[in-house]
Write a protein that holds these residues in place. Structure first.
Motif, PDB file in Angstrom:
ATOM      1  N   THR A 178       0.867  -1.186   0.000  1.00  0.00           N
ATOM      2  CA  THR A 178       0.000   0.000   0.000  1.00  0.00           C
ATOM      3  C   THR A 178       0.902   1.234   0.000  1.00  0.00           C
ATOM      4  O   THR A 178       0.981   1.958   0.999  1.00  0.00           O
ATOM      5  CB  THR A 178      -0.897   0.000   1.261  1.00  0.00           C
ATOM      6  N   ALA A 210       1.482   7.570  -0.439  1.00  0.00           N
ATOM      7  CA  ALA A 210       2.332   8.701  -0.820  1.00  0.00           C
ATOM      8  C   ALA A 210       3.812   8.337  -0.738  1.00  0.00           C
ATOM      9  O   ALA A 210       4.671   9.212  -0.823  1.00  0.00           O
ATOM     10  CB  ALA A 210       2.026   9.885   0.085  1.00  0.00           C
ATOM     11  N   GLY A 211       4.095   7.072  -0.500  1.00  0.00           N
ATOM     12  CA  GLY A 211       5.499   6.633  -0.438  1.00  0.00           C
ATOM     13  C   GLY A 211       6.146   6.949   0.902  1.00  0.00           C
ATOM     14  O   GLY A 211       7.373   6.938   1.019  1.00  0.00           O
ATOM     15  N   GLY A 212       5.337   7.221   1.926  1.00  0.00           N
ATOM     16  CA  GLY A 212       5.883   7.593   3.232  1.00  0.00           C
ATOM     17  C   GLY A 212       6.750   6.510   3.845  1.00  0.00           C
ATOM     18  O   GLY A 212       7.907   6.753   4.199  1.00  0.00           O
ATOM     19  N   HIS A 213       6.222   5.281   3.943  1.00  0.00           N
ATOM     20  CA  HIS A 213       6.999   4.208   4.565  1.00  0.00           C
ATOM     21  C   HIS A 213       8.121   3.727   3.637  1.00  0.00           C
ATOM     22  O   HIS A 213       9.270   3.629   4.041  1.00  0.00           O
ATOM     23  CB  HIS A 213       6.094   3.022   4.952  1.00  0.00           C
ATOM     24  N   ASP A 255       0.267  -0.031  -5.390  1.00  0.00           N
ATOM     25  CA  ASP A 255      -0.930   0.686  -4.945  1.00  0.00           C
ATOM     26  C   ASP A 255      -1.944   0.623  -6.079  1.00  0.00           C
ATOM     27  O   ASP A 255      -1.571   0.651  -7.249  1.00  0.00           O
ATOM     28  CB  ASP A 255      -0.617   2.151  -4.599  1.00  0.00           C
ATOM     29  N   GLN A 256      -3.222   0.557  -5.691  1.00  0.00           N
ATOM     30  CA  GLN A 256      -4.227   0.463  -6.752  1.00  0.00           C
ATOM     31  C   GLN A 256      -4.559   1.842  -7.338  1.00  0.00           C
ATOM     32  O   GLN A 256      -5.260   1.926  -8.336  1.00  0.00           O
ATOM     33  CB  GLN A 256      -5.485  -0.208  -6.227  1.00  0.00           C
ATOM     34  N   ASN A 259      -3.992  -4.090  -7.483  1.00  0.00           N
ATOM     35  CA  ASN A 259      -4.689  -4.399  -6.239  1.00  0.00           C
ATOM     36  C   ASN A 259      -3.948  -5.532  -5.529  1.00  0.00           C
ATOM     37  O   ASN A 259      -3.561  -6.513  -6.175  1.00  0.00           O
ATOM     38  CB  ASN A 259      -6.109  -4.838  -6.587  1.00  0.00           C
ATOM     39  N   PHE A 260      -3.776  -5.389  -4.215  1.00  0.00           N
ATOM     40  CA  PHE A 260      -3.009  -6.447  -3.529  1.00  0.00           C
ATOM     41  C   PHE A 260      -3.770  -7.771  -3.459  1.00  0.00           C
ATOM     42  O   PHE A 260      -3.228  -8.774  -3.005  1.00  0.00           O
ATOM     43  CB  PHE A 260      -2.449  -6.003  -2.185  1.00  0.00           C
ATOM     44  N   ASP A 314      -0.355  -0.955   4.934  1.00  0.00           N
ATOM     45  CA  ASP A 314      -0.819   0.194   5.731  1.00  0.00           C
ATOM     46  C   ASP A 314      -2.186   0.523   5.141  1.00  0.00           C
ATOM     47  O   ASP A 314      -2.290   1.212   4.125  1.00  0.00           O
ATOM     48  CB  ASP A 314       0.199   1.341   5.544  1.00  0.00           C
ATOM     49  N   GLY A 343      -6.316   1.207   4.199  1.00  0.00           N
ATOM     50  CA  GLY A 343      -7.220   2.363   4.107  1.00  0.00           C
ATOM     51  C   GLY A 343      -6.792   3.378   3.084  1.00  0.00           C
ATOM     52  O   GLY A 343      -6.314   3.041   2.005  1.00  0.00           O
ATOM     53  N   LEU A 344      -6.955   4.647   3.475  1.00  0.00           N
ATOM     54  CA  LEU A 344      -6.754   5.761   2.545  1.00  0.00           C
ATOM     55  C   LEU A 344      -5.602   6.616   3.004  1.00  0.00           C
ATOM     56  O   LEU A 344      -5.324   6.702   4.197  1.00  0.00           O
ATOM     57  CB  LEU A 344      -7.973   6.673   2.617  1.00  0.00           C
ATOM     58  N   GLN A 381      -5.679  11.092  -0.674  1.00  0.00           N
ATOM     59  CA  GLN A 381      -6.928  10.609  -1.272  1.00  0.00           C
ATOM     60  C   GLN A 381      -8.138  11.301  -0.646  1.00  0.00           C
ATOM     61  O   GLN A 381      -9.096  11.645  -1.333  1.00  0.00           O
ATOM     62  CB  GLN A 381      -7.041   9.089  -1.108  1.00  0.00           C
TER      63      GLN A 381
END
Ligand SMILES: C[S@@+](CC[C@H](N)C(=O)[O-])C[C@H]1O[C@@H](n2cnc3c(N)ncnc32)[C@H](O)[C@@H]1O
Length: 290
Positions: free
Chosen positions: A26, A29-32, A50-51, A74-75, A96, A98-99, A103
């Motif tokens: 997931t 925004a590429g945070g992790h 990410d979808q 989609n995972f 991670d 949800g949204l 989004q």
């Protein structure tokens, strides 16, 4: 701007090492995955899924300096996506759920009850099937079916009353925007700690995207592909998701296929919640494959 949730806890818990493959299911925004990239550089391989194509575009920027592959998908199709990238066994995997804040704030797809947007709640920008959008559900499903999803996926106590009001309203005019729906629900649900429409919006989003079944499928495929001694971390944001993760991990532990590393879910500190309100309901669970 999306702020990654429980970032330190995820990095510490996954303990990614040089030479490993990290799969972010997931990417958002590429945070992790961006933080992993900054920490380990090109000494590891990162696969980000990410979808949402806008999310993947953002994640690509974060992974620019690393050995990273970004995939829109989609995972629920994790196995196939890994096959396409030529990866057999990732060592560390993150969900991670949800949204992302992006989004909610700028997707224009009706995820937020604080905005006036078309009531889609799909991750695709232009969904082909209108009946499978949130507007499709509220305007065409029966009152009983709507009440049922509000109860099951939102645990909304006023499910029946809300469904009744939706059906009465759509006889006057179709419900096509997030604001129209939020205002209708606010007339029924008393204002409390959370916004009145929170549970209704959660329920519709879960139903539109079949989120709970997809989570089960994603967990199953990711654990199957995880390398021996690999770790799988999941951050969930509501009870229904957390229950699925907890039960899945418990079963793997019982079958002696995995060892749970978080006896209790890891939750954010008061300091993190003060910095990022979105983190307040987050729960992190981690399992290691045997
Ligand atoms: C909470 S955000 C992830 C944020 C990311 N970890 C970060 O820190 O930037 C969740 C992301 O998961 C994606 N997502 C949700 N369900 C998905 C699914 N079934 N398959 C692929 N991506 C999914 C959403 O599009 C969203 O971008």
């Amino acid at each position: 701007m999306h702020i990654p949730v429980l970032l330190k806890e995820v990095l510490d818990g996954l303990a990614i090492k040089k030479g490993e493959i990290f799969l972010d299911c997931t990417a958002g925004a590429g945070g992790h995955c961006g933080a992993v990239c900054r920490q380990l550089g090109s000494s590891i391989k990162i696969v980000a899924i990410d979808q949402d194509e806008d999310a993947i575009a953002r994640a690509k920027e974060e992974l620019f300096p690393c050995d990273g592959v970004c995939k829109v998908g989609n995972f629920r199709n994790l196995g196939r996506i890994l096959d396409e990238t030529g990866i057999n066994q990732p060592n560390k995997i993150l969900f991670d759920l949800g949204l992302s804040s992006n989004q909610l704030e700028e997707s224009h797809r009706g995820f937020s009850f604080q905005k006036n947007e078309p009531l889609l709640m799909t991750f695709e920008k232009n969904p082909l099937d209108y009946r499978a959008t949130a507007a499709g559900i509220v305007n065409s499903w029966s009152q009983e079916e709507i009440a049922d999803i509000l109860l099951r996926f939102g645990e909304e106590r006023q499910a029946r009353k809300i469904a009744e009001a939706i059906v009465a309203e759509r006889k006057r005019q179709p419900i096509t925007t997030s604001q129209q729906l939020a205002e209708l629900v606010a007339k029924i649900v008393p204002r409390g700690k959370i916004q009145p429409a929170t549970k209704t919006f959660q329920a519709l989003r879960i139903a539109v995207n079949d989120e709970l079944n997809i989570l089960i499928e994603g967990l199953r495929q990711s654990f199957q592909r995880l390398a021996p001694n690999g770790r799988l971390a999941v951050i969930s944001f509501h009870r229904l998701e957390d229950r699925i993760v907890k039960n899945f991990f418990r079963d793997k532990d019982k079958e002696k296929l995995g060892k749970i590393l978080t006896k209790k879910p890891v939750t954010p500190t008061a300091e993190e919640i003060a910095r990022n309100r979105r983190a307040r309901s987050a729960k992190l669970r981690i399992i290691e494959k045997i």
